[in-house]
Design a protein around this motif. Structure first.
Motif, PDB file in Angstrom:
ATOM      1  N   ALA A 111      -2.371  -5.346 -69.105  1.00  0.00           N
ATOM      2  CA  ALA A 111      -3.158  -5.734 -67.928  1.00  0.00           C
ATOM      3  C   ALA A 111      -4.227  -4.689 -67.689  1.00  0.00           C
ATOM      4  O   ALA A 111      -4.073  -3.518 -68.075  1.00  0.00           O
ATOM      5  CB  ALA A 111      -2.271  -5.887 -66.693  1.00  0.00           C
ATOM      6  N   CYS A 112      -5.318  -5.118 -67.081  1.00  0.00           N
ATOM      7  CA  CYS A 112      -6.442  -4.222 -66.788  1.00  0.00           C
ATOM      8  C   CYS A 112      -6.863  -4.397 -65.334  1.00  0.00           C
ATOM      9  O   CYS A 112      -6.659  -5.452 -64.730  1.00  0.00           O
ATOM     10  CB  CYS A 112      -7.648  -4.523 -67.687  1.00  0.00           C
ATOM     11  N   LEU A 113      -7.476  -3.357 -64.830  1.00  0.00           N
ATOM     12  CA  LEU A 113      -8.081  -3.405 -63.500  1.00  0.00           C
ATOM     13  C   LEU A 113      -9.565  -3.104 -63.659  1.00  0.00           C
ATOM     14  O   LEU A 113      -9.938  -2.074 -64.230  1.00  0.00           O
ATOM     15  CB  LEU A 113      -7.424  -2.396 -62.571  1.00  0.00           C
ATOM     16  N   VAL A 114     -10.409  -4.021 -63.177  1.00  0.00           N
ATOM     17  CA  VAL A 114     -11.861  -3.876 -63.261  1.00  0.00           C
ATOM     18  C   VAL A 114     -12.393  -3.749 -61.836  1.00  0.00           C
ATOM     19  O   VAL A 114     -12.136  -4.611 -60.997  1.00  0.00           O
ATOM     20  CB  VAL A 114     -12.506  -5.086 -63.969  1.00  0.00           C
ATOM     21  N   VAL A 115     -13.119  -2.676 -61.561  1.00  0.00           N
ATOM     22  CA  VAL A 115     -13.717  -2.452 -60.242  1.00  0.00           C
ATOM     23  C   VAL A 115     -15.230  -2.503 -60.398  1.00  0.00           C
ATOM     24  O   VAL A 115     -15.803  -1.742 -61.189  1.00  0.00           O
ATOM     25  CB  VAL A 115     -13.272  -1.107 -59.640  1.00  0.00           C
TER      26      VAL A 115
ATOM     27  N   ASP B 214     -15.421  -1.636 -48.965  1.00  0.00           N
ATOM     28  CA  ASP B 214     -16.411  -2.454 -48.263  1.00  0.00           C
ATOM     29  C   ASP B 214     -17.466  -3.016 -49.203  1.00  0.00           C
ATOM     30  O   ASP B 214     -17.961  -4.123 -48.999  1.00  0.00           O
ATOM     31  CB  ASP B 214     -17.094  -1.619 -47.176  1.00  0.00           C
ATOM     32  N   PHE B 215     -17.816  -2.264 -50.239  1.00  0.00           N
ATOM     33  CA  PHE B 215     -18.935  -2.658 -51.099  1.00  0.00           C
ATOM     34  C   PHE B 215     -18.531  -2.745 -52.566  1.00  0.00           C
ATOM     35  O   PHE B 215     -19.385  -2.630 -53.439  1.00  0.00           O
ATOM     36  CB  PHE B 215     -20.092  -1.665 -50.944  1.00  0.00           C
ATOM     37  N   SER B 216     -17.248  -2.892 -52.865  1.00  0.00           N
ATOM     38  CA  SER B 216     -16.831  -2.994 -54.267  1.00  0.00           C
ATOM     39  C   SER B 216     -15.732  -4.034 -54.407  1.00  0.00           C
ATOM     40  O   SER B 216     -14.972  -4.304 -53.471  1.00  0.00           O
ATOM     41  CB  SER B 216     -16.350  -1.637 -54.797  1.00  0.00           C
ATOM     42  N   LEU B 217     -15.664  -4.617 -55.588  1.00  0.00           N
ATOM     43  CA  LEU B 217     -14.742  -5.704 -55.900  1.00  0.00           C
ATOM     44  C   LEU B 217     -13.812  -5.251 -57.016  1.00  0.00           C
ATOM     45  O   LEU B 217     -14.240  -4.597 -57.970  1.00  0.00           O
ATOM     46  CB  LEU B 217     -15.527  -6.938 -56.353  1.00  0.00           C
ATOM     47  N   ALA B 218     -12.524  -5.602 -56.907  1.00  0.00           N
ATOM     48  CA  ALA B 218     -11.551  -5.310 -57.956  1.00  0.00           C
ATOM     49  C   ALA B 218     -11.047  -6.618 -58.549  1.00  0.00           C
ATOM     50  O   ALA B 218     -10.818  -7.592 -57.823  1.00  0.00           O
ATOM     51  CB  ALA B 218     -10.387  -4.491 -57.407  1.00  0.00           C
ATOM     52  N   LEU B 219     -10.884  -6.644 -59.864  1.00  0.00           N
ATOM     53  CA  LEU B 219     -10.363  -7.815 -60.563  1.00  0.00           C
ATOM     54  C   LEU B 219      -9.132  -7.393 -61.355  1.00  0.00           C
ATOM     55  O   LEU B 219      -9.195  -6.454 -62.159  1.00  0.00           O
ATOM     56  CB  LEU B 219     -11.418  -8.395 -61.509  1.00  0.00           C
ATOM     57  N   PHE B 220      -8.031  -8.092 -61.125  1.00  0.00           N
ATOM     58  CA  PHE B 220      -6.805  -7.842 -61.884  1.00  0.00           C
ATOM     59  C   PHE B 220      -6.761  -8.822 -63.042  1.00  0.00           C
ATOM     60  O   PHE B 220      -6.761 -10.042 -62.839  1.00  0.00           O
ATOM     61  CB  PHE B 220      -5.586  -8.007 -60.971  1.00  0.00           C
ATOM     62  N   LEU B 221      -6.751  -8.302 -64.270  1.00  0.00           N
ATOM     63  CA  LEU B 221      -6.777  -9.136 -65.473  1.00  0.00           C
ATOM     64  C   LEU B 221      -5.430  -9.040 -66.176  1.00  0.00           C
ATOM     65  O   LEU B 221      -4.946  -7.941 -66.473  1.00  0.00           O
ATOM     66  CB  LEU B 221      -7.883  -8.683 -66.431  1.00  0.00           C
ATOM     67  N   GLU B 222      -4.849 -10.184 -66.486  1.00  0.00           N
ATOM     68  CA  GLU B 222      -3.554 -10.218 -67.158  1.00  0.00           C
ATOM     69  C   GLU B 222      -3.730 -10.543 -68.631  1.00  0.00           C
ATOM     70  O   GLU B 222      -4.631 -11.281 -69.023  1.00  0.00           O
ATOM     71  CB  GLU B 222      -2.657 -11.283 -66.517  1.00  0.00           C
ATOM     72  N   GLY B 223      -2.847  -9.974 -69.443  1.00  0.00           N
ATOM     73  CA  GLY B 223      -2.802 -10.330 -70.851  1.00  0.00           C
ATOM     74  C   GLY B 223      -3.885  -9.734 -71.708  1.00  0.00           C
ATOM     75  O   GLY B 223      -4.108 -10.209 -72.826  1.00  0.00           O
ATOM     76  N   VAL B 224      -4.565  -8.707 -71.256  1.00  0.00           N
ATOM     77  CA  VAL B 224      -5.610  -8.079 -72.055  1.00  0.00           C
ATOM     78  C   VAL B 224      -5.550  -6.566 -71.850  1.00  0.00           C
ATOM     79  O   VAL B 224      -5.371  -6.092 -70.725  1.00  0.00           O
ATOM     80  CB  VAL B 224      -7.010  -8.622 -71.677  1.00  0.00           C
ATOM     81  N   ALA B 225      -5.650  -5.827 -72.941  1.00  0.00           N
ATOM     82  CA  ALA B 225      -5.662  -4.377 -72.882  1.00  0.00           C
ATOM     83  C   ALA B 225      -7.094  -3.873 -72.817  1.00  0.00           C
ATOM     84  O   ALA B 225      -8.046  -4.582 -73.159  1.00  0.00           O
ATOM     85  CB  ALA B 225      -4.946  -3.786 -74.096  1.00  0.00           C
TER      86      ALA B 225
ATOM     87  N   VAL C 218      -9.823   0.136 -66.056  1.00  0.00           N
ATOM     88  CA  VAL C 218      -8.649   1.005 -66.171  1.00  0.00           C
ATOM     89  C   VAL C 218      -7.503   0.196 -66.745  1.00  0.00           C
ATOM     90  O   VAL C 218      -7.234  -0.925 -66.296  1.00  0.00           O
ATOM     91  CB  VAL C 218      -8.252   1.594 -64.799  1.00  0.00           C
ATOM     92  N   ASP C 219      -6.835   0.753 -67.739  1.00  0.00           N
ATOM     93  CA  ASP C 219      -5.692   0.095 -68.366  1.00  0.00           C
ATOM     94  C   ASP C 219      -4.460   0.295 -67.496  1.00  0.00           C
ATOM     95  O   ASP C 219      -4.119   1.427 -67.137  1.00  0.00           O
ATOM     96  CB  ASP C 219      -5.461   0.679 -69.759  1.00  0.00           C
TER      97      ASP C 219
ATOM     98  N   ALA D 105      -1.391  -1.064 -68.445  1.00  0.00           N
ATOM     99  CA  ALA D 105      -0.197  -1.096 -69.278  1.00  0.00           C
ATOM    100  C   ALA D 105       0.287   0.327 -69.522  1.00  0.00           C
ATOM    101  O   ALA D 105      -0.503   1.207 -69.853  1.00  0.00           O
ATOM    102  CB  ALA D 105      -0.495  -1.780 -70.608  1.00  0.00           C
ATOM    103  N   PRO D 106       1.595   0.593 -69.389  1.00  0.00           N
ATOM    104  CA  PRO D 106       2.116   1.967 -69.571  1.00  0.00           C
ATOM    105  C   PRO D 106       2.210   2.334 -71.037  1.00  0.00           C
ATOM    106  O   PRO D 106       3.285   2.539 -71.582  1.00  0.00           O
ATOM    107  CB  PRO D 106       3.497   1.889 -68.918  1.00  0.00           C
ATOM    108  N   ALA D 107       1.059   2.381 -71.709  1.00  0.00           N
ATOM    109  CA  ALA D 107       1.061   2.700 -73.131  1.00  0.00           C
ATOM    110  C   ALA D 107       1.217   4.187 -73.375  1.00  0.00           C
ATOM    111  O   ALA D 107       1.806   4.606 -74.358  1.00  0.00           O
ATOM    112  CB  ALA D 107      -0.239   2.206 -73.773  1.00  0.00           C
ATOM    113  N   HIS D 108       0.680   5.025 -72.489  1.00  0.00           N
ATOM    114  CA  HIS D 108       0.705   6.465 -72.703  1.00  0.00           C
ATOM    115  C   HIS D 108       1.791   7.144 -71.885  1.00  0.00           C
ATOM    116  O   HIS D 108       2.341   8.157 -72.302  1.00  0.00           O
ATOM    117  CB  HIS D 108      -0.657   7.074 -72.338  1.00  0.00           C
ATOM    118  N   GLU D 109       2.112   6.609 -70.742  1.00  0.00           N
ATOM    119  CA  GLU D 109       3.063   7.260 -69.852  1.00  0.00           C
ATOM    120  C   GLU D 109       3.630   6.221 -68.903  1.00  0.00           C
ATOM    121  O   GLU D 109       3.156   5.100 -68.819  1.00  0.00           O
ATOM    122  CB  GLU D 109       2.377   8.378 -69.056  1.00  0.00           C
TER     123      GLU D 109
END
Length: 663
Positions: free
Chosen positions: A258-262, A315-326, A363-364, A366-370
């Motif tokens: 999963a990824c988080l895009v801001v 207030d001025f930024s958007l976050a997108l939660f993406l599933e199934g993609v690294a 930002v990734d 998925a707990p790939a590193h820790e």
């Protein structure tokens, strides 16, 4: 008077009680106990946060337990074969409130009490009778869900009571068919069941009223929960909801990528200056302003394959939660960059006079590193967003290493409150006339745990970003003063210079702090030199001017660093008493050009007229050293003479013979 009033009230009440069946008070007490028990169970369930399903099961268990206890208590009541209990209500409400699980629990407990305290003579008929009550309660639950009673209405109470009447009639008929009970006992049974119906209506009403109140509390909490997790302007789920979404992902699907895009505007200040905060607050509004809706739709459409879930990050930024993609896959495809370019074009067309620059951080999750952190990766998002004015910043392994390095630098800054832990190295400054060491510049030289050196500018950048630049500079000053305390006897007359900026000189009482430090270390003020960097910020600040004047009065020598590269050099040199001027390295390297040569000649002449020593920085060859000496420069500093050295190596260097320039 009191006696007369008592008799007046007692007579009608006594007459009314004589009209009621003799078992009515006991049945009323049972009903009150049942309602009170249900209220207590609801309070306990709410206190422990039990969900609706478990709450229903607890209600069914409570009703069955109450039926068992009351059955035991009335087992020896009177001489009649018919015991005065609300057994039908226990079975009926147990199934209605607790579903089929709660109904089975109530049935088992009530029938256990019947068998244990009433014998097995009519057990078959009792089991059939009880089964009908449980079945009627469960069917009514399917028709009227007690968990959805937000508003209690009279017809709902009557429907539930009608179900109770039906179960009473069917149960009595089945019991009469299956048992050989004497006719007199059956008449008593029918009379008892008919007499208890008004009490059952009251019990059902109070029970439904409790359930409706509990459902209203649930609905209010749900509304509050929704309000706390939704932005009132954009209508999008907010950062709190985003945190819960990420937590659920880490808890339920920790191995799924999963990824988080801001996303935000890189030139937000331009937008605010043209269109104001009111429109900026509605920038990501899904419905309302056409521009915001279009921008949101554009981003969602570009990432629709990853099922993006939008959230209002700020207030001025958007976050997108993406599933199934690294993150690596998203970076390789490059779809996000194209989407941002389309967003910029659309925004620039929609908002007159504004040229959009959109940037985003990826930002990734998925707990790939820790192991996943128990919170959103705020730091990673901020670092990625601040790394570029527009475009896409992927918080990949390289940026992760940068973050680890920044965290290490911050941890070292925390340690530098003790001057003995500050890693100070010394770069010699030599007299060009005779090659003798005339001083040194104290420099921070931090190494990573793996042994690699950290750029001094990286340390300064991190300290400035954290608002701790003055703290780092003071740590360097204190560490240098303690070094002077240890080396003063072995290197008499050798001064050490420390860089300070406007951040330090703006601190009230900075000069007094330096004075106290020198007194504590028993170091003559002439041996600690302060080199002023970023001097363009020093000219017009009254607090800076006051500190500089006090330092001069205390005998602390002042030096201008990087002289020749800014407009304010001459003003500083004429306004304050500087004892040293350091020519910037860029001028020394370019002395082959006539313009640089003329500038250096004028610097040397002006500095000498003001009584200051001239130092050339960045001297790397003998030819450079000879040329600056011939121009009148007093001292040189650079790799020709020595790099920065640890204190003990610097001491050994001062004792060795050195190069003397040819005449």
């Amino acid at each position: 008077m009191a006696t007369a009033l008592y008799e007046l009230l007692q007579q009608p009440l006594s007459g009314l009680l004589r009209l009621l069946p003799p078992d009515t008070p006991l049945l009323c007490l049972q009903g009150a106990a049942l309602v009170g028990l249900l209220a207590a169970v609801l309070l306990v369930c709410r206190r422990h946060g039990l969900p609706l399903r478990q709450r229903s099961l607890a209600l069914g268990l409570a009703v069955g337990s109450a039926g068992y206890v009351i059955g035991a208590m009335v087992s020896n009541y009177g001489e009649s074969e018919v015991r005065p209990t609300l057994v039908i209500d226990f079975l009926y409400l147990g199934a209605y409130l607790g579903g089929w699980r709660g109904g089975l629990l109530s049935f088992a407990l009530v029938e256990l009490a019947r068998w244990q305290y009433g014998g097995i003579m009519h057990l078959g008929a009792a089991l059939a009778d009880g089964s009908i009550h449980v079945l009627c309660g469960w069917v009514l639950r399917l028709l009227i869900d007690p968990r959805a009673l937000l508003h209690l209405q009279a017809h709902t109470v009557l429907w539930v009571w009608a179900g109770r009447l039906l179960s009473t009639a069917l149960g009595a008929w089945v019991g009469m068919v299956l048992s050989d009970t004497p006719f007199e006992t059956l008449v008593l049974l029918w009379q008892g069941r008919a007499a208890v119906l008004p009490i059952s209506l009251l019990v059902i009403y109070c029970t439904l009223l409790l359930l409706a109140t509990d459902a209203q509390i649930d609905a209010q909490q749900a509304r509050e929960h929704a309000l706390l997790r939704r932005d009132p302007v954009s209508g999008l789920a907010n950062r709190r909801a985003l945190s819960e979404c990420v937590q659920a992902h880490w808890r339920l699907e920790p191995s799924r990528a999963a990824c988080l895009v801001v996303v935000e505007l890189g030139n937000l200040s331009d937008f605010l200056s043209r269109h104001g905060h009111e429109r900026a607050w509605q920038l990501w509004k899904s419905g309302g302003l056409e521009q915001g809706g279009a921008l949101l739709r554009e981003v969602l459409a570009a990432l629709r394959d990853y099922r993006p879930t939008p959230f209002q990050y700020s207030d001025f930024s958007l976050a997108l939660f993406l599933e199934g993609v690294a993150l690596a896959e998203l970076e390789d495809r490059g779809e996000l960059e194209a989407a941002l370019r389309r967003c910029e074009v659309g925004l620039s067309r929609a908002w007159p006079g504004y040229r959009a620059a959109v940037r985003c951080a990826v930002v990734d999750l998925a707990p790939a590193h820790e192991a996943p952190a128990p919170h959103l990766p705020y730091r990673e998002i901020t670092l990625a967003l601040n790394s570029l004015p527009r475009g896409v910043a992927y918080f990949n392994s390289l940026m992760r290493q940068d973050q680890a390095l920044d965290a290490f630098i911050e941890s070292q800054i925390n340690r530098w409150a003790d001057p003995r832990t500050v890693p100070i190295w010394l770069q010699p400054k030599l007299h060009l006339a005779n090659g003798q060491v005339g001083g040194a510049e104290a420099l921070l030289r931090l190494n990573e745990p793996e042994g690699r050196s950290v750029s001094p500018m990286r340390v300064i950048t991190v300290a400035r970003r954290c608002g701790r630049l003055a703290e780092v500079e003071w740590a360097t000053v204190a560490a240098t003063a303690h070094l002077l305390q240890g080396l003063a006897n072995r290197l008499p007359g050798v001064s050490m210079a420390v860089n300070v900026s406007a951040e330090s000189l703006r601190i009230p009482g900075f000069a007094q702090q330096v004075q106290a430090l020198l007194a504590q270390c028993r170091v003559p003020s002439a041996l600690l030199r302060l080199e002023l960097v970023e001097w363009s910020d020093l000219v017009d600040d009254p607090l800076v001017q006051a500190n500089l004047a006090q330092l001069t009065a205390l005998g602390v020598p002042l030096s201008i660093d990087d002289f020749g590269t800014g407009y304010s050099n001459l003003l500083l040199l004429t306004r304050f008493s500087f004892s040293e001027v350091k020519i910037d390295r860029s001028l020394v390297i370019s002395l082959g050009e006539l313009k640089s040569l003329v500038v250096v000649q004028h610097i040397v002449e002006l500095a000498h007229r003001c009584g200051a020593t001239v130092v050339a920085e960045g001297v790397e060859t003998t030819a450079m050293a000879t040329q600056v000496r011939d121009l009148g420069v007093d001292m040189g500093q650079g790799y020709l003479f020595s790099r920065a050295l640890p204190p003990e190596e610097f001491l050994a260097y001062c004792r060795r013979p050195r190069l003397v320039l040819p005449v």
